[in-house]
Design an enzyme around this catalytic site. Sequence first.
Site, PDB file in Angstrom:
ATOM      1  N   LYS A 148       0.799  -1.211   0.000  1.00  0.00           N
ATOM      2  CA  LYS A 148       0.000   0.000   0.000  1.00  0.00           C
ATOM      3  C   LYS A 148       0.837   1.269   0.000  1.00  0.00           C
ATOM      4  O   LYS A 148       1.955   1.219   0.494  1.00  0.00           O
ATOM      5  CB  LYS A 148      -0.966  -0.003   1.176  1.00  0.00           C
ATOM      6  N   HIS A 178       0.739  -5.427   5.666  1.00  0.00           N
ATOM      7  CA  HIS A 178       1.648  -6.037   6.639  1.00  0.00           C
ATOM      8  C   HIS A 178       0.916  -6.527   7.890  1.00  0.00           C
ATOM      9  O   HIS A 178       1.431  -7.355   8.623  1.00  0.00           O
ATOM     10  CB  HIS A 178       2.839  -5.114   6.968  1.00  0.00           C
ATOM     11  N   LYS A 182       1.321 -10.193  10.640  1.00  0.00           N
ATOM     12  CA  LYS A 182       1.528 -10.181  12.099  1.00  0.00           C
ATOM     13  C   LYS A 182       1.050 -11.509  12.678  1.00  0.00           C
ATOM     14  O   LYS A 182      -0.040 -11.973  12.350  1.00  0.00           O
ATOM     15  CB  LYS A 182       0.743  -9.023  12.741  1.00  0.00           C
ATOM     16  N   GLU A 216      -2.181   4.503  17.991  1.00  0.00           N
ATOM     17  CA  GLU A 216      -0.734   4.735  17.967  1.00  0.00           C
ATOM     18  C   GLU A 216      -0.410   5.935  18.837  1.00  0.00           C
ATOM     19  O   GLU A 216      -1.211   6.881  18.917  1.00  0.00           O
ATOM     20  CB  GLU A 216      -0.279   5.030  16.534  1.00  0.00           C
ATOM     21  N   ASP A 235      -5.187   5.578   5.013  1.00  0.00           N
ATOM     22  CA  ASP A 235      -3.928   5.005   5.497  1.00  0.00           C
ATOM     23  C   ASP A 235      -4.162   3.748   6.348  1.00  0.00           C
ATOM     24  O   ASP A 235      -3.356   2.819   6.314  1.00  0.00           O
ATOM     25  CB  ASP A 235      -3.189   6.068   6.331  1.00  0.00           C
ATOM     26  N   HIS A 240      -5.740  -1.919   6.816  1.00  0.00           N
ATOM     27  CA  HIS A 240      -5.455  -2.702   8.017  1.00  0.00           C
ATOM     28  C   HIS A 240      -6.727  -3.022   8.830  1.00  0.00           C
ATOM     29  O   HIS A 240      -6.977  -4.169   9.189  1.00  0.00           O
ATOM     30  CB  HIS A 240      -4.461  -1.975   8.929  1.00  0.00           C
ATOM     31  N   LYS A 331      -3.640   8.591  15.520  1.00  0.00           N
ATOM     32  CA  LYS A 331      -2.252   8.853  15.903  1.00  0.00           C
ATOM     33  C   LYS A 331      -2.240   9.772  17.115  1.00  0.00           C
ATOM     34  O   LYS A 331      -3.208  10.471  17.382  1.00  0.00           O
ATOM     35  CB  LYS A 331      -1.511   9.515  14.744  1.00  0.00           C
TER      36      LYS A 331
HETATM   37  C1  BG6 Z   1       1.281   1.814   8.060  1.00  0.00           C
HETATM   38  C2  BG6 Z   1       0.738   3.214   8.066  1.00  0.00           C
HETATM   39  O1  BG6 Z   1       0.694   1.080   7.029  1.00  0.00           O
HETATM   40  O2  BG6 Z   1       0.998   1.183   9.308  1.00  0.00           O
HETATM   41  C3  BG6 Z   1       1.325   4.003   9.226  1.00  0.00           C
HETATM   42  O3  BG6 Z   1       1.061   3.856   6.843  1.00  0.00           O
HETATM   43  C4  BG6 Z   1       1.130   3.267  10.526  1.00  0.00           C
HETATM   44  O4  BG6 Z   1       0.734   5.311   9.281  1.00  0.00           O
HETATM   45  C5  BG6 Z   1       1.593   1.823  10.417  1.00  0.00           C
HETATM   46  O5  BG6 Z   1       1.877   3.949  11.517  1.00  0.00           O
HETATM   47  C6  BG6 Z   1       1.215   1.027  11.659  1.00  0.00           C
HETATM   48  O6  BG6 Z   1       1.811  -0.239  11.592  1.00  0.00           O
HETATM   49  P1  BG6 Z   1       2.228  -1.042  12.909  1.00  0.00           P
HETATM   50  O7  BG6 Z   1       2.760  -2.335  12.405  1.00  0.00           O
HETATM   51  O8  BG6 Z   1       3.258  -0.205  13.609  1.00  0.00           O
HETATM   52  O9  BG6 Z   1       0.986  -1.178  13.718  1.00  0.00           O
END
Ligand code: BG6
Length: 483
Positions: A148, A178, A182, A216, A235, A240, A331
């Site tokens: 992405k 991603h 996990k 986050e 995003d 996700h 965030k």
């Molecule tokens: C990314 C986003 O895909 O995932 C980021 O672009 C975000 O903005 C991140 O911080 C979060 O991933 P993780 O693995 O840290 O939860």
Amino acid sequence: MVARVIPVESFDLVVFGATGDLARRKILPGLFRRLAAGQMPEGARIIGAARSDMKRADFQKMVGEALDEFDPKTAANKALRARFLDCLHYVQLDVATPAGWKALAKQLRADVVRAFYLSVSPSLFGVIAAGLNEHGLATAQSRIVVEKPLGHDLASARALNAQLSTGFGEGQIYRIDHYLGKETVQNLMALRFANALFEPLWNARHVDHVQITVAEDIGVEGRGGYYDKSGAMRDMVQNHLMQLLCLTAMEPPSRFEPDALRDEKLKVIRSLEPVLPEHIVRGQYRAGNGQDSYVTHSENPASKTESFVALRVDVSNWRWSGTPFYLRTGKRLRARMSEIAITFKETPHSIFPGMDHHRNVLVIRLQPNEGITLRMTIKDPGPGGMRLTEVPMDMTFSEALALEIGAVPDAYERLIMDVIRGDQTLFMRGDEVEAAWGWTDPIIAAWEAAGTTPSAYDPGGSGPEDALALLHRDGRKWREIAV
Ligand code: BG6
């Protein structure tokens, strides 16, 4: 029964953008750890492709430094480090000129799996896919890997899918989210489909509601330029959170196989109701507690981009009709915490006088402290009659499995090895990505048409006030953001 570890064949992995941040931080150290785990077959080659004018030795030096920085523990084993650097090759390649393509063609072997990992700006995905095709590098044994943002709306996602599919069949395209790499996200499937306990309860008759939170503590920092064009909806939610929602809500697939699983996820996305404007809250963090505001890092001082979204999602199918899913991500919140919480319905009748209705809650903690908690009601010990209290039945995976810190592979490690093995189970299919955009687009279009400003929230909290009201209105409450 112990699962079979599928052996990995020898391969040529080409990393476009090999000198970039993602490659240095994640992809190359991830591959190094797989080598350390004994998963790298004899003769495996990793070919860095980038615009920089470097020799193979310069690239090896750069990667060696990245390993020392991002995985010093494994890199302390000098023999392993040297073996990994020996797998590396480098090709200088400017996608717009033929010379680099020819040099790359020379490097590649005819008889092994080829994987092309596009760790570059998405604006180059189409150009590189076309280049691979035109220069005859996209063979039947080839795979292409993209991550992405896969488009920024339905039309651009369709255009990208069309570009990728000029040289590669759907079975050769690996779209990374991603979150699917996990361990705990995969554990969600194990929990649901390897235990008979939950399935009978996993529906609207027994589940009151589901909360999915990806919080986050970090802000957008240096990514303001990218984030202004995306916002939390594009995003995080479109990909996700959508994947987490799908894995939670989907029907059991008939097998743990790529299309069986992806068909079920797609059905969930297609069952989502359009989100009503009153069921969605956007927020943007302001300055406070010694922290900068969102706009400090934005290219536009009047930016209306959301750094927080909370929404109520209704899944219209037999299993879930009447049970809302509440999604929230943001965030600069109180903590980095991701979880899926399934709140079950109250007991139908209380036999204990004066007992408040207690609800069981099953919490799947994705990060940190990966594990599962089931909140149960028990008798409060001691005299004083039949008093009840709630306690957590808690399992933290690292304790339950006596894992060493760092024993759980990073999402990228798992996903890259799946590419080489040719297993698409944990990758998104083109129609899935398009369907997710198809659901997201009208939400964003409605915001743009209304020109609304996101609600301000303080750093270090749990988002804007109106996000609380979203659940209060339904007689429910968000779980606390805390670790
Ligand atoms: C990314 C986003 O895909 O995932 C980021 O672009 C975000 O903005 C991140 O911080 C979060 O991933 P993780 O693995 O840290 O939860």
